[in-house]
Design an enzyme around this catalytic site. Structure first.
Site, PDB file in Angstrom:
ATOM      1  N   ARG A   1       0.855  -1.186   0.000  1.00 33.20           N
ATOM      2  CA  ARG A   1       0.000   0.000   0.000  1.00 33.20           C
ATOM      3  C   ARG A   1       0.889   1.234   0.000  1.00 33.20           C
ATOM      4  O   ARG A   1       1.985   1.203   0.569  1.00 33.20           O
ATOM      5  CB  ARG A   1      -0.884   0.033   1.257  1.00 33.20           C
ATOM      6  CG  ARG A   1      -1.893  -1.086   1.347  1.00 33.20           C
ATOM      7  CD  ARG A   1      -3.016  -0.918   0.331  1.00 33.20           C
ATOM      8  NE  ARG A   1      -4.077  -1.901   0.527  1.00 33.20           N
ATOM      9  CZ  ARG A   1      -4.741  -2.485  -0.481  1.00 33.20           C
ATOM     10  NH1 ARG A   1      -4.436  -2.216  -1.737  1.00 33.20           N
ATOM     11  NH2 ARG A   1      -5.701  -3.329  -0.226  1.00 33.20           N
TER      12      ARG A   1
ATOM     13  N   HIS B   1      -2.073   1.051  -9.547  1.00 39.17           N
ATOM     14  CA  HIS B   1      -2.739   0.126  -8.606  1.00 39.17           C
ATOM     15  C   HIS B   1      -3.567  -0.925  -9.358  1.00 39.17           C
ATOM     16  O   HIS B   1      -4.775  -1.071  -9.131  1.00 39.17           O
ATOM     17  CB  HIS B   1      -3.638   0.894  -7.617  1.00 39.17           C
ATOM     18  CG  HIS B   1      -3.894   0.122  -6.354  1.00 39.17           C
ATOM     19  ND1 HIS B   1      -3.990   0.690  -5.116  1.00 39.17           N
ATOM     20  CD2 HIS B   1      -4.069  -1.209  -6.145  1.00 39.17           C
ATOM     21  CE1 HIS B   1      -4.226  -0.235  -4.203  1.00 39.17           C
ATOM     22  NE2 HIS B   1      -4.275  -1.398  -4.805  1.00 39.17           N
TER      23      HIS B   1
END
Lengths: 308, 308
Positions: free
Chosen positions: A223, A271
């Site tokens: 992340r 992402h």
């Protein structure tokens, strides 16, 4: 009894069709159509609505539609409500593909060749056999283990690190903060697949980078907030980090003017390493529902103490 | 009895050390030091010297130091001289790594993300599961088969084409010119691993491209002259070919001003997909020498009629 879905509506429509076939007894609603609030037994969401205990008094289960749960505040959910992450085969397969591609790209100097192409420069770099390349994975959950399994078929020297000790065939396993330096010192390519928690925020910092051999590669598929931006740019500038492939940033989307975009030794993807496949995700969720009703353990059940 | 080596001298020195240990009975010479010409029994070269029959009357075997033999004129060698290509594990492993990286890159839209990065654009493309992606390999020699074996572990839909029919687990095998169109019509990503012969020169031409679905990807790891440059640029311009990864070009090195370098949908690497590893190559060669002396079939023996 009803199931409330609160995430991408296009995907919701695909789920609704699958539920109609496979679980016709459950009435399926797509947010903001919540149906009768006191009939909602299951809620699946990317971010849950506020105050769900009061709004849905009969709620028994909460499903995150993502593989992680850091996109919302876990502490804001009723403490006794079971929370389940999305651990479906599509998510795992996507991550295995992406991490394998990124590790191979660093192993075979693809970032250097991309730079050379801009200059029209034909120059080969030495090829090292995979058996001499040390690839280490931070985080040995379902995704980390699956990635290591695929990398093993290519013949890399593998290591993995987790908070509590794991045992994996063909992988040197390290555990806890005290064993981290030894693994990092023997790492050519580092893959971050940690969950994001209070104890992993800022994990990829100057101290960690300094424990790697000079010029190590980084694949960041955890992340965004794992990475300390200033420390990372410094490590690139000093050559401590050689090349990096980032699929996650902080914030996301990364603003068009952000320094990462133009850095010659950073490759960025938006992402996309691992995206749930609508159908396999819905099937995995239905299987968890079946397990829940049968009193069996669910796949991806979150440990509220650990936070993942 | 002596062994004459005529290729990269740095590598030659590594071979000399290995021969001293493993085959001390053979005197090892590195070109241009040929020792006594009439004692040369074995010759290993990237390009053989001219008129070798006259120059080395006792020559029994010729080894190419490359995986292919198109870098020299096979017909100029004495017809009865056995010719052996380099089929060592390092060459195979390198090709498997590169082709897997390139296929995954096309599968996961890496070229599009590289373009987007230049513009600071954060935008995801839809991810398709590998099981829906059709990858076809032209050429089912040692390299083609090994690449398919690795791609299979990722879950792609696989096909392969060769001149004569092959059978491979998990791969739809096509054979001969008449079956080529059917395979191409069902190909999302095409990998060229053909040998370069008179019948494969210009194989990747407008006609072949037109048989692919619109927007197919190309991974070219064969030889530069397989590709018809003008047809290829046209196919890119029309969108018939989506993105391409080229490890080989014609000529090599590709001149700095060549159009391929600056094409936004071509990724170029400088013929590095597969490079022989000095030690495993020398070991493979010594094993072939042992087989030759024992009258056993050698690995990589060239069929002079087929030309590979």
């Amino acid at each position: 009894m009803s199931f409330l879905y609160k995430a991408d509506p296009v995907r919701g429509a695909e789920w609704a069709r699958l539920f109609a076939t496979k679980a016709p007894g459950i009435s399926f609603h797509i947010w903001p159509d919540i149906g009768q609030a006191d009939r909602v037994r299951y809620l699946a969401a990317w971010v849950p609505p506020p105050d769900i205990a009061r709004q849905f008094p009969k709620l028994e289960l909460f499903f995150s539609t993502g593989a992680g749960i850091d996109q919302f505040d876990l502490a804001a959910l009723p403490p006794e409500l079971p929370v389940v992450r999305m651990a479906e085969p599509g998510v795992v397969a996507g991550m295995v593909e992406y991490a394998t591609m990124a590790v191979l790209a660093l192993h075979r100097d693809l970032p250097a060749y991309i730079r050379q192409q801009r200059e029209g420069l034909w120059a080969a770099h030495r090829v090292y056999p995979a058996s001499k390349r040390r690839v280490s994975v931070l985080g040995l959950g379902v995704l980390g283990c699956a990635v290591l399994g695929q990398l093993r078929t290519i013949g890399f020297q593998l290591a993995g690190w987790s908070r509590t000790r794991r045992q994996l065939d063909g992988v040197a396993c390290y555990a806890g903060q005290e064993e981290l330096p030894a693994m990092l010192a023997a790492t050519d390519i580092l893959v971050c697949l940690l969950p994001l928690t209070d104890s992993t925020r800022g994990f990829l910092d100057a101290k960690l980078f300094s424990m790697l051999p000079q010029g190590a590669g980084l694949v960041h598929v955890g992340r965004g907030p794992h990475l300390v931006e200033r420390d990372f740019l410094d490590a690139l500038a000093s050559g401590q980090i050689g090349d990096a492939v980032l699929d996650v940033t902080d914030p996301e989307p990364l603003p068009p003017t952000h320094a990462f975009w133009r850095h010659p030794r950073i490759e960025i993807t938006p992402h996309i390493a691992s995206m749930t496949q609508p159908l396999s995700a819905a099937e995995a969720l239905l299987e968890n529902l079946r397990r829940f009703e049968a009193g069996e353990p669910m796949v991806g059940r979150v440990d509220r103490d650990k936070g993942y």
